[in-house]
Design an enzyme around this catalytic site. Structure first.
Site, short mmCIF file in Angstrom:
data_model
loop_
_atom_site.label_atom_id
_atom_site.label_comp_id
_atom_site.label_asym_id
_atom_site.label_seq_id
_atom_site.Cartn_x
_atom_site.Cartn_y
_atom_site.Cartn_z
CG ASP A 94 -0.21 0.06 2.56
OD1 ASP A 94 -0.41 -0.82 3.41
OD2 ASP A 94 0.57 1.03 2.74
CG HIS A 109 7.15 -8.13 -0.18
ND1 HIS A 109 6.52 -8.64 0.94
CD2 HIS A 109 8.32 -8.78 -0.27
CE1 HIS A 109 7.29 -9.56 1.49
NE2 HIS A 109 8.39 -9.65 0.78
P1 NAD Z 1 8.60 -17.60 2.26
O1 NAD Z 1 9.27 -18.88 2.62
O2 NAD Z 1 9.42 -16.36 2.32
O3 NAD Z 1 7.30 -17.38 3.09
C1 NAD Z 1 6.97 -18.39 3.97
C2 NAD Z 1 5.75 -17.93 4.66
O4 NAD Z 1 4.87 -17.42 3.68
C3 NAD Z 1 5.09 -19.09 5.34
O5 NAD Z 1 5.51 -19.08 6.70
C4 NAD Z 1 3.65 -18.78 5.15
O6 NAD Z 1 3.24 -17.90 6.16
C5 NAD Z 1 3.63 -17.99 3.85
N1 NAD Z 1 3.33 -18.90 2.75
C6 NAD Z 1 4.17 -19.28 1.75
N2 NAD Z 1 3.53 -20.11 0.92
C7 NAD Z 1 2.28 -20.24 1.41
C8 NAD Z 1 1.14 -20.97 1.01
N3 NAD Z 1 1.17 -21.72 -0.08
N4 NAD Z 1 0.04 -20.89 1.78
C9 NAD Z 1 0.03 -20.10 2.88
N5 NAD Z 1 1.06 -19.39 3.32
C10 NAD Z 1 2.16 -19.47 2.58
O7 NAD Z 1 7.97 -17.77 0.84
P2 NAD Z 1 8.84 -17.87 -0.41
O8 NAD Z 1 8.09 -18.50 -1.49
O9 NAD Z 1 10.19 -18.45 -0.05
O10 NAD Z 1 9.03 -16.31 -0.72
C11 NAD Z 1 10.14 -15.97 -1.49
C12 NAD Z 1 10.13 -14.52 -1.50
O11 NAD Z 1 8.86 -14.00 -1.91
C13 NAD Z 1 10.38 -14.00 -0.12
O12 NAD Z 1 11.67 -13.53 -0.16
C14 NAD Z 1 9.38 -12.91 0.12
O13 NAD Z 1 10.03 -11.67 0.33
C15 NAD Z 1 8.58 -12.83 -1.16
N6 NAD Z 1 7.18 -12.84 -0.79
C16 NAD Z 1 6.34 -11.93 -1.31
C17 NAD Z 1 5.02 -11.98 -0.96
C18 NAD Z 1 4.00 -11.01 -1.48
O14 NAD Z 1 2.81 -11.34 -1.53
N7 NAD Z 1 4.42 -9.81 -1.83
C19 NAD Z 1 4.55 -12.95 -0.13
C20 NAD Z 1 5.49 -13.82 0.40
C21 NAD Z 1 6.80 -13.81 0.02
N1 APR Z 2 -0.65 -2.81 15.48
C1 APR Z 2 0.52 -3.50 15.48
N2 APR Z 2 0.65 -4.76 14.99
C2 APR Z 2 -0.45 -5.33 14.48
C3 APR Z 2 -1.71 -4.68 14.44
C4 APR Z 2 -1.77 -3.36 14.97
N3 APR Z 2 -2.92 -2.64 15.00
N4 APR Z 2 -2.62 -5.53 13.89
C5 APR Z 2 -1.94 -6.66 13.58
N5 APR Z 2 -0.65 -6.56 13.96
C6 APR Z 2 0.42 -7.55 13.81
C7 APR Z 2 -0.03 -8.99 13.99
O1 APR Z 2 0.10 -9.35 15.35
C8 APR Z 2 0.97 -9.74 13.10
O2 APR Z 2 2.11 -10.09 13.85
O3 APR Z 2 0.88 -7.44 12.48
C9 APR Z 2 1.38 -8.70 12.05
C10 APR Z 2 0.79 -9.00 10.68
O4 APR Z 2 1.42 -10.18 10.22
P1 APR Z 2 1.06 -10.73 8.75
O5 APR Z 2 -0.40 -10.70 8.56
O6 APR Z 2 1.81 -12.01 8.60
O7 APR Z 2 1.66 -9.63 7.77
P2 APR Z 2 3.19 -9.47 7.38
O8 APR Z 2 4.07 -9.84 8.52
O9 APR Z 2 3.32 -8.11 6.79
O10 APR Z 2 3.37 -10.56 6.21
C11 APR Z 2 4.66 -10.60 5.58
O11 APR Z 2 3.79 -12.12 3.94
O12 APR Z 2 2.04 -12.80 2.64
C12 APR Z 2 3.19 -12.07 2.65
O13 APR Z 2 3.58 -10.31 1.13
C13 APR Z 2 2.94 -10.64 2.31
O14 APR Z 2 4.40 -8.83 2.87
C14 APR Z 2 3.60 -9.86 3.44
C15 APR Z 2 4.46 -10.89 4.11
#
Ligand code: NAD
Ligand code: APR
Length: 232
Positions: A94, A109
């Site tokens: 965002d 990302h």
């Molecule tokens: P990752 O190993 O970095 O992510 C693992 C985490 O992603 C898991 O713990 C789980 O929470 C989630 N995840 C991954 N695959 C999933 C699935 N099939 N269902 C539910 N949750 C899932 O993932 P990756 O493939 O090794 O990512 C490689 C790169 O992609 C990372 O370096 C990361 O920065 C990037 N990435 C981008 C996004 C995005 O939506 N912008 C999301 C995840 C990862």
């Molecule tokens: N204030 C502070 N922390 C918060 C709040 C709030 N109001 N609401 C939720 N959280 C915390 C939750 O406790 C959780 O630890 O924010 C975190 C959100 O975690 P995720 O939903 O896993 O989001 P994020 O950590 O950004 O995910 C990482 O995963 O799927 C990919 O691309 C996606 O960039 C994302 C990456």
């Protein structure tokens, strides 16, 4: 804070939660309603591009009615008033950091407001639906995709991020679950390089034990209070 000259801040979906943007792994989060493999992987895009384009059109559209919250604004105040080196590395796609006034923001990302053409590989600012296959503004081919890093793809500007971590005196993680690498590993990298590390998160995350200090609470409350400490 007198001995702090350089700060790296990592933000995740939690910093935008109080702006009404769904996180991923909280109750009711995006990954409860959509399968990651269908909407956030290159394989999912190849299998069903309409589903993926519709998913990101929905997320971009939702952004129009969302506003930056007190946490975004506090980081913008830090950016404007603190004289040291600062880099805000966000996992979020965002634009609330920028709309809140922050300048030194790096989207590892990608961004919802940017389109990537899979033909000419050029990026363009984008704010319209992609589902109806609009022409790329550069090469006119109908081959735009969201400029968002999917699972399995490499995040953006990693060299710049690691350079910043090497010089950081303080690493602060805000609103991320510590579930996704390489972002989840930044705290260990920073700590091994000598930085102090602070986590501000609603609850303890998967990486909380790596932080010198971990504060639980809402970003809208914790972040302004922390910025006040830094600027005092
Ligand atoms: P990752 O190993 O970095 O992510 C693992 C985490 O992603 C898991 O713990 C789980 O929470 C989630 N995840 C991954 N695959 C999933 C699935 N099939 N269902 C539910 N949750 C899932 O993932 P990756 O493939 O090794 O990512 C490689 C790169 O992609 C990372 O370096 C990361 O920065 C990037 N990435 C981008 C996004 C995005 O939506 N912008 C999301 C995840 C990862
Ligand atoms: N204030 C502070 N922390 C918060 C709040 C709030 N109001 N609401 C939720 N959280 C915390 C939750 O406790 C959780 O630890 O924010 C975190 C959100 O975690 P995720 O939903 O896993 O989001 P994020 O950590 O950004 O995910 C990482 O995963 O799927 C990919 O691309 C996606 O960039 C994302 C990456």
């Amino acid at each position: 804070m007198a001995d702090v000259r350089s700060i790296v801040i990592l933000t995740g979906a939690g910093i935008s939660a109080e702006s009404g943007i769904d996180t991923f792994r909280d109750a009711g989060g995006l990954w409860e309603r959509h399968r990651v493999e269908d909407v956030a992987t290159p394989e999912g895009f190849a299998r069903d591009p309409d589903l993926v384009l519709g998913f990101y059109d929905m997320r971009r559209e939702a952004l129009h009615s969302r506003e930056p919250n007190a946490a975004h604004r506090a980081l913008a105040r830090l950016d404007a008033e603190w004289g040291g080196d600062l880099l805000i590395v966000t996992q979020n796609v965002d634009d609330l950091h920028e709309r809140g006034g922050a300048r030194r923001v790096l989207h590892m990302h990608g961004e919802l407001k940017s389109a990537l053409c899979t033909s000419c590989e050029m990026r363009s600012p984008w704010d319209a639906p992609m589902s109806n296959r609009p022409p790329c503004p550069v090469c006119q081919a109908p081959t735009l995709r969201p400029d968002v890093v999917w699972f399995g793809e490499m995040p953006y500007q990693m060299d710049r991020i690691y350079r910043a971590l090497r010089g950081a005196d303080l690493f602060v993680s805000i609103g991320t679950s510590g579930a996704v690498y390489p972002a989840a590993g930044f705290v260990r990298d920073a700590r091994e390089l000598g930085a102090r590390t602070l986590e501000l998160n609603l609850e303890r995350s998967e990486g909380s034990h790596w932080f010198h200090e971990s504060r639980q609470g809402k970003a809208g409350e914790l972040v302004p209070a922390w910025v006040e400490e830094v600027l005092k």
